[in-house]
Design a protein around this motif. Structure first.
Motif, PDB file in Angstrom:
ATOM      1  N   ALA A 190     -11.880   4.797   8.809  1.00  0.00           N
ATOM      2  CA  ALA A 190     -12.982   4.701  10.192  1.00  0.00           C
ATOM      3  C   ALA A 190     -11.821   5.344  10.853  1.00  0.00           C
ATOM      4  O   ALA A 190     -12.558   6.646  11.634  1.00  0.00           O
ATOM      5  CB  ALA A 190     -14.148   3.671  10.743  1.00  0.00           C
ATOM      6  N   GLN A 191     -11.167   4.889  10.753  1.00  0.00           N
ATOM      7  CA  GLN A 191     -10.290   5.589  12.307  1.00  0.00           C
ATOM      8  C   GLN A 191      -9.723   6.870  12.254  1.00  0.00           C
ATOM      9  O   GLN A 191      -9.456   7.854  12.860  1.00  0.00           O
ATOM     10  CB  GLN A 191      -8.720   4.786  12.023  1.00  0.00           C
ATOM     11  N   TYR A 192      -9.263   7.038  10.590  1.00  0.00           N
ATOM     12  CA  TYR A 192      -9.574   9.024  10.463  1.00  0.00           C
ATOM     13  C   TYR A 192     -10.729   9.271  10.582  1.00  0.00           C
ATOM     14  O   TYR A 192     -10.097  10.357  11.356  1.00  0.00           O
ATOM     15  CB  TYR A 192      -9.503   8.610   9.218  1.00  0.00           C
ATOM     16  N   LEU A 193     -11.558   8.994  10.339  1.00  0.00           N
ATOM     17  CA  LEU A 193     -12.852   9.888  11.137  1.00  0.00           C
ATOM     18  C   LEU A 193     -12.966  10.092  12.179  1.00  0.00           C
ATOM     19  O   LEU A 193     -13.614  10.356  13.039  1.00  0.00           O
ATOM     20  CB  LEU A 193     -14.430   9.570  10.124  1.00  0.00           C
ATOM     21  N   ASP A 194     -12.903   8.986  12.648  1.00  0.00           N
ATOM     22  CA  ASP A 194     -12.982   8.580  13.956  1.00  0.00           C
ATOM     23  C   ASP A 194     -11.637   9.534  15.088  1.00  0.00           C
ATOM     24  O   ASP A 194     -12.247  10.541  16.017  1.00  0.00           O
ATOM     25  CB  ASP A 194     -12.338   6.989  14.873  1.00  0.00           C
ATOM     26  N   ALA A 195     -10.767   9.501  14.565  1.00  0.00           N
ATOM     27  CA  ALA A 195      -9.207  10.699  15.374  1.00  0.00           C
ATOM     28  C   ALA A 195     -10.168  11.945  14.862  1.00  0.00           C
ATOM     29  O   ALA A 195      -9.758  13.587  15.271  1.00  0.00           O
ATOM     30  CB  ALA A 195      -7.712  10.668  14.054  1.00  0.00           C
ATOM     31  N   VAL A 196     -10.937  12.188  13.539  1.00  0.00           N
ATOM     32  CA  VAL A 196     -11.228  13.785  13.638  1.00  0.00           C
ATOM     33  C   VAL A 196     -12.154  14.203  14.105  1.00  0.00           C
ATOM     34  O   VAL A 196     -12.373  14.797  15.009  1.00  0.00           O
ATOM     35  CB  VAL A 196     -12.137  13.902  11.917  1.00  0.00           C
ATOM     36  N   ARG A 197     -13.146  12.957  14.297  1.00  0.00           N
ATOM     37  CA  ARG A 197     -14.331  13.772  15.432  1.00  0.00           C
ATOM     38  C   ARG A 197     -13.520  13.829  17.005  1.00  0.00           C
ATOM     39  O   ARG A 197     -13.480  14.837  17.467  1.00  0.00           O
ATOM     40  CB  ARG A 197     -15.212  12.576  16.291  1.00  0.00           C
ATOM     41  N   LEU A 198     -12.313  12.876  17.386  1.00  0.00           N
ATOM     42  CA  LEU A 198     -11.831  13.075  18.523  1.00  0.00           C
ATOM     43  C   LEU A 198     -11.527  14.687  18.538  1.00  0.00           C
ATOM     44  O   LEU A 198     -11.046  15.315  19.631  1.00  0.00           O
ATOM     45  CB  LEU A 198     -10.681  11.899  18.683  1.00  0.00           C
ATOM     46  N   HIS A 199     -10.474  15.096  17.491  1.00  0.00           N
ATOM     47  CA  HIS A 199      -9.483  16.608  17.793  1.00  0.00           C
ATOM     48  C   HIS A 199     -10.635  17.651  17.570  1.00  0.00           C
ATOM     49  O   HIS A 199     -10.114  18.749  18.181  1.00  0.00           O
ATOM     50  CB  HIS A 199      -8.625  16.848  16.416  1.00  0.00           C
ATOM     51  N   LEU A 200     -11.853  17.883  17.169  1.00  0.00           N
ATOM     52  CA  LEU A 200     -13.077  18.209  17.225  1.00  0.00           C
ATOM     53  C   LEU A 200     -13.361  18.133  18.499  1.00  0.00           C
ATOM     54  O   LEU A 200     -14.095  19.354  18.522  1.00  0.00           O
ATOM     55  CB  LEU A 200     -14.325  18.114  16.713  1.00  0.00           C
ATOM     56  N   ASN A 201     -13.433  17.481  19.180  1.00  0.00           N
ATOM     57  CA  ASN A 201     -14.415  17.880  20.336  1.00  0.00           C
ATOM     58  C   ASN A 201     -13.444  18.298  21.824  1.00  0.00           C
ATOM     59  O   ASN A 201     -13.599  19.090  21.679  1.00  0.00           O
ATOM     60  CB  ASN A 201     -14.439  15.851  20.708  1.00  0.00           C
ATOM     61  N   GLN A 202     -11.509  17.781  21.085  1.00  0.00           N
ATOM     62  CA  GLN A 202     -11.001  18.919  21.585  1.00  0.00           C
ATOM     63  C   GLN A 202     -10.955  19.980  21.422  1.00  0.00           C
ATOM     64  O   GLN A 202     -10.644  21.107  22.444  1.00  0.00           O
ATOM     65  CB  GLN A 202      -9.739  18.098  21.634  1.00  0.00           C
ATOM     66  N   LEU A 203     -11.181  20.204  20.478  1.00  0.00           N
ATOM     67  CA  LEU A 203     -11.524  22.039  20.455  1.00  0.00           C
ATOM     68  C   LEU A 203     -12.977  22.084  20.630  1.00  0.00           C
ATOM     69  O   LEU A 203     -12.919  23.409  20.596  1.00  0.00           O
ATOM     70  CB  LEU A 203     -10.789  21.988  19.135  1.00  0.00           C
ATOM     71  N   GLY A 204     -13.772  22.204  21.455  1.00  0.00           N
ATOM     72  CA  GLY A 204     -14.670  21.987  21.543  1.00  0.00           C
ATOM     73  C   GLY A 204     -15.944  22.406  20.863  1.00  0.00           C
ATOM     74  O   GLY A 204     -16.640  22.851  20.914  1.00  0.00           O
ATOM     75  N   CYS A 205     -15.984  21.553  19.885  1.00  0.00           N
ATOM     76  CA  CYS A 205     -16.895  21.304  18.766  1.00  0.00           C
ATOM     77  C   CYS A 205     -17.671  19.561  18.318  1.00  0.00           C
ATOM     78  O   CYS A 205     -16.491  18.846  18.121  1.00  0.00           O
ATOM     79  CB  CYS A 205     -16.189  21.896  17.396  1.00  0.00           C
ATOM     80  N   THR A 206     -18.786  19.812  19.019  1.00  0.00           N
ATOM     81  CA  THR A 206     -19.199  18.596  19.028  1.00  0.00           C
ATOM     82  C   THR A 206     -19.928  18.316  17.358  1.00  0.00           C
ATOM     83  O   THR A 206     -20.739  17.203  17.429  1.00  0.00           O
ATOM     84  CB  THR A 206     -20.085  18.449  19.799  1.00  0.00           C
ATOM     85  N   ASP A 207     -20.117  19.038  16.828  1.00  0.00           N
ATOM     86  CA  ASP A 207     -21.122  18.937  15.824  1.00  0.00           C
ATOM     87  C   ASP A 207     -20.543  18.422  14.417  1.00  0.00           C
ATOM     88  O   ASP A 207     -18.988  18.392  13.403  1.00  0.00           O
ATOM     89  CB  ASP A 207     -21.206  20.857  14.940  1.00  0.00           C
ATOM     90  N   PHE A 208     -20.368  17.624  13.743  1.00  0.00           N
ATOM     91  CA  PHE A 208     -19.738  16.478  13.117  1.00  0.00           C
ATOM     92  C   PHE A 208     -21.072  15.772  12.094  1.00  0.00           C
ATOM     93  O   PHE A 208     -21.277  14.371  12.135  1.00  0.00           O
ATOM     94  CB  PHE A 208     -19.019  15.517  13.850  1.00  0.00           C
ATOM     95  N   ASP A 209     -21.429  16.330  11.457  1.00  0.00           N
ATOM     96  CA  ASP A 209     -22.774  16.307  10.140  1.00  0.00           C
ATOM     97  C   ASP A 209     -22.160  15.633   8.426  1.00  0.00           C
ATOM     98  O   ASP A 209     -20.769  15.317   9.022  1.00  0.00           O
ATOM     99  CB  ASP A 209     -23.912  16.790  10.132  1.00  0.00           C
ATOM    100  N   GLU A 210     -22.601  15.111   8.151  1.00  0.00           N
ATOM    101  CA  GLU A 210     -22.191  14.231   6.740  1.00  0.00           C
ATOM    102  C   GLU A 210     -21.848  15.275   5.275  1.00  0.00           C
ATOM    103  O   GLU A 210     -20.594  15.015   5.541  1.00  0.00           O
ATOM    104  CB  GLU A 210     -23.457  13.338   6.392  1.00  0.00           C
ATOM    105  N   ALA A 211     -21.644  16.523   6.326  1.00  0.00           N
ATOM    106  CA  ALA A 211     -21.388  17.490   5.232  1.00  0.00           C
ATOM    107  C   ALA A 211     -19.461  18.273   5.757  1.00  0.00           C
ATOM    108  O   ALA A 211     -18.224  18.074   5.012  1.00  0.00           O
ATOM    109  CB  ALA A 211     -21.769  18.692   4.986  1.00  0.00           C
TER     110      ALA A 211
END
Length: 251
Positions: free
Chosen positions: A197-218
């Motif tokens: 869960a912490q790892y996936l939270d970090a992925v979302r954070l770094h994606l957002n910082q790079l301007g990407c808000t698309d974090f779907d199941e795939a």
């Protein structure tokens, strides 16, 4: 522009022209460690008592980034960072000497630190942490990071040094040296491997910082596969996945 960061190189201080400034809020999964180191650094910058800090634990979990984040947080309040390679620890007196009379507050940053038993750097660091015959400067702290939990490699031979004194078990000289060094760090912060869960939270954070808000199941499945291939779940691995994913989408 005021110089924020320096490195000790070839027996002199060099200005780091482009310091790595990391926003504190960009680090996730280490809230307890963030709060503790920020509080200690705030005390130091305010010229209040503060402790040397030792950050240990799993690789890629934010130890070095947290130290660098202190510069972003307190650089405008007089904090400066001096990076010292572990091999140069024997030169600590020369590093500290020109800093003593300056008005800024300096963190000596030693990354990925470990020493062998009977290493001259061990003596130099112990003296710098606790002071020898010369009083340590009040505007200098040491923040060290290590992937080793105990700083000094533990050898089988060290276990043979333990001895019984009545009902009490006493460590040998080598282990005593380790304890003596570790005790000089007033603040110990341990970093554990990330949960999924912490790892996936970090992925979302770094994606957002790079301007990407698309974090779907795939995307989540790809992120988990990325971590599995590297046998590690950490903030570093999460950042690497985000950069790869966003970069590949842009082509």
């Amino acid at each position: 522009m005021t110089d924020l960061a320096y490195r000790w190189h070839r027996e002199r201080l060099e200005v780091v022209s482009f310091p790595h400034l990391i926003p504190l809020e960009s680090l996730c999964g280490i809230d307890r460690q963030k709060a503790a180191l920020r509080q200690n650094t705030a005390q130091f910058v305010a010229k209040r008592p503060a402790n040397h800090a030792l950050l240990t634990g799993s690789r890629g979990t934010g130890k070095s980034s947290l130290v660098k984040a202190m510069l972003s947080e307190f650089g405008d309040h007089g904090l400066r960072i001096v990076e010292i390679h572990p091999h140069d620890l024997t030169e600590l007196p020369e590093v500290v000497a020109p800093l003593r009379e300056r008005k800024e507050r300096f963190i000596l940053y030693v990354d990925d630190f470990s020493v062998a038993s009977n290493d001259a750097r061990l003596t130099a660091l112990k003296t710098a942490l606790d002071g020898g015959i010369e009083e340590p400067p009040d505007n200098v702290l040491i923040y060290a990071t290590s992937n080793r939990r105990h700083l000094i490699p533990e050898l089988r031979s060290e276990n043979e040094e333990y001895r019984w004194d009545g009902d009490e078990l006493h460590p040998g000289e080598t282990t005593e040296e380790k304890i003596s060094l570790a005790e000089r760090f007033g603040l110990w912060l341990s970093f554990q491997p990330f949960t999924q869960a912490q790892y996936l939270d970090a992925v979302r954070l770094h994606l957002n910082q790079l301007g990407c808000t698309d974090f779907d199941e795939a995307t989540q499945k790809l992120a988990l596969r990325w971590a599995l291939n590297r046998a590690s779940r950490s903030g570093r691995v999460a950042r690497q996945f985000a950069r790869d994913w966003v970069g590949s989408k842009a082509i």
